[in-house]
Design an enzyme around this catalytic site. Structure first.
Site, short mmCIF file in Angstrom:
data_model
loop_
_atom_site.label_atom_id
_atom_site.label_comp_id
_atom_site.label_asym_id
_atom_site.label_seq_id
_atom_site.Cartn_x
_atom_site.Cartn_y
_atom_site.Cartn_z
N ASN A 183 10.95 -38.45 23.86
CA ASN A 183 11.15 -37.73 22.59
C ASN A 183 10.33 -38.43 21.53
OD1 ASN A 183 13.44 -35.65 23.09
ND2 ASN A 183 14.13 -37.53 24.12
N GLU A 184 9.13 -37.94 21.35
CA GLU A 184 8.17 -38.57 20.43
C GLU A 184 8.50 -38.18 18.98
OE1 GLU A 184 6.38 -40.80 21.49
OE2 GLU A 184 5.25 -40.32 23.30
N PRO A 185 7.89 -38.88 18.01
CA PRO A 185 8.10 -38.51 16.60
C PRO A 185 7.96 -37.00 16.39
CG PRO A 185 6.81 -40.52 16.73
CD PRO A 185 6.99 -40.04 18.15
N SER A 242 10.49 -35.01 17.19
CA SER A 242 11.52 -34.38 18.03
C SER A 242 12.76 -34.07 17.20
CB SER A 242 11.93 -35.32 19.18
OG SER A 242 10.85 -35.54 20.05
N THR A 284 1.73 -43.84 23.01
CA THR A 284 2.43 -43.85 24.30
C THR A 284 1.41 -43.79 25.44
OG1 THR A 284 4.33 -42.76 23.31
CG2 THR A 284 4.12 -42.58 25.71
#
Ligand code: F6R
Length: 257
Positions: A156-158, A160, A175
């Site tokens: 869940n990247e920025p 999300s 990532t």
């Protein structure tokens, strides 16, 4: 406001990752044993990456040397790269088999890892069924988490949403940089992954977020003491009381407390 938040935080700082990992392994073993005594299943949410490796080693030791059985355990992994073949060196299926599953007595049918081999049009339905499987088993009893330098948990990247569920996502550049060592270069790291969502994670009955090393100090400070924001998805966890942060001295270096 900040002080109140800090007082509420369930944070344990250990001198090193080895000692902290032993503590986490005992927490999981206790959960499994408690469920066995009650004649119930233990449903675990598991992570990959370097952070949980020592926890898995301790669990294997407890199985081999103390008779801990995993026959009543169901596991759901957080994520898998997309696309990804299970036999590939970098697959999380391979990681989990090598780091844990091949060495314990968990029934293979109880293991769930997002499928990186699906055609794109099959992903949405698959993700719904992943959620449904977790729900059918009564939800996750314990969710283990590492944290990425972007503040991701799972992938869940920025950006999300707090109510996101299992889905296909695009990986952040940082990532992919962090994955470069495993894939030979950043260019070889897949641009996408299937991940449980923030809501999937936050619905677990207990959440244990682990972080080791000085390279995690800055993101740990933002995740635990910073504003709750989609820019740092791990910060959403501040809103839940069932979260325990288990970190080492180096990862704790920038906490103000
Ligand atoms: C892995 C996962 C990721 C990692 C995170 C930290 O299943 O969900 O969120 O936990 O990228 O990775 P490491 O532990 O390698 O620093």
């Amino acid at each position: 406001m900040m002080n109140e938040t800090l007082l509420d935080v369930n944070l344990k700082v250990y001198t090193d990752a080895a000692t902290a990992s032993k503590y986490v392994a005992y927490r999981i073993a206790t959960e499994i044993l408690d469920k066995q005594i009650a004649g119930e299943k233990a449903v675990l949410g598991l992570a990959t990456g370097s952070t949980p490796k020592k926890v898995y080693q301790h669990l294997i030791n407890l199985h081999k040397n103390a008779g801990l059985s995993f026959e009543n355990v169901y596991t759901f992994n957080l994520d898998e790269y997309y696309p990804m073949q299970p036999v590939a060196d970098q697959s999380y299926v391979r990681f989990m088999n090598e780091q844990l599953f091949n060495h314990i007595d968990i029934p293979k049918k109880n293991i769930f890892i997002p499928d990186g081999t699906l055609s794109t049009d099959a992903i949405a339905h698959y993700c719904e069924s992943y959620e449904q499987r977790i729900a059918d088993l009564g939800g996750l009893d314990v969710q283990l988490l590492g944290i990425g330098r972007t503040g991701h948990v799972g992938f869940n990247e920025p950006g999300s949403d707090w109510d996101s569920t299992t889905r296909l996502v695009t990986l952040h550049d940082v990532t992919r940089e962090d994955g470069a060592a495993d894939f030979g270069s950043k260019e070889n790291v897949p641009t996408q992954a299937i991940t449980m969502g923030m809501q999937t994670i936050c619905q677990a009955k207990k959440i244990i977020l682990m972080a080791w090393g000085e390279h995690k100090a800055s993101i740990i400070q933002r995740a635990i003491e910073g504003t709750v924001t989609a820019d740092v998805p791990a910060s959403y966890l501040q809103q839940f009381k069932n979260v325990e942060y288990i970190i080492d001295n180096e990862a704790a270096a920038l906490l103000r407390k």
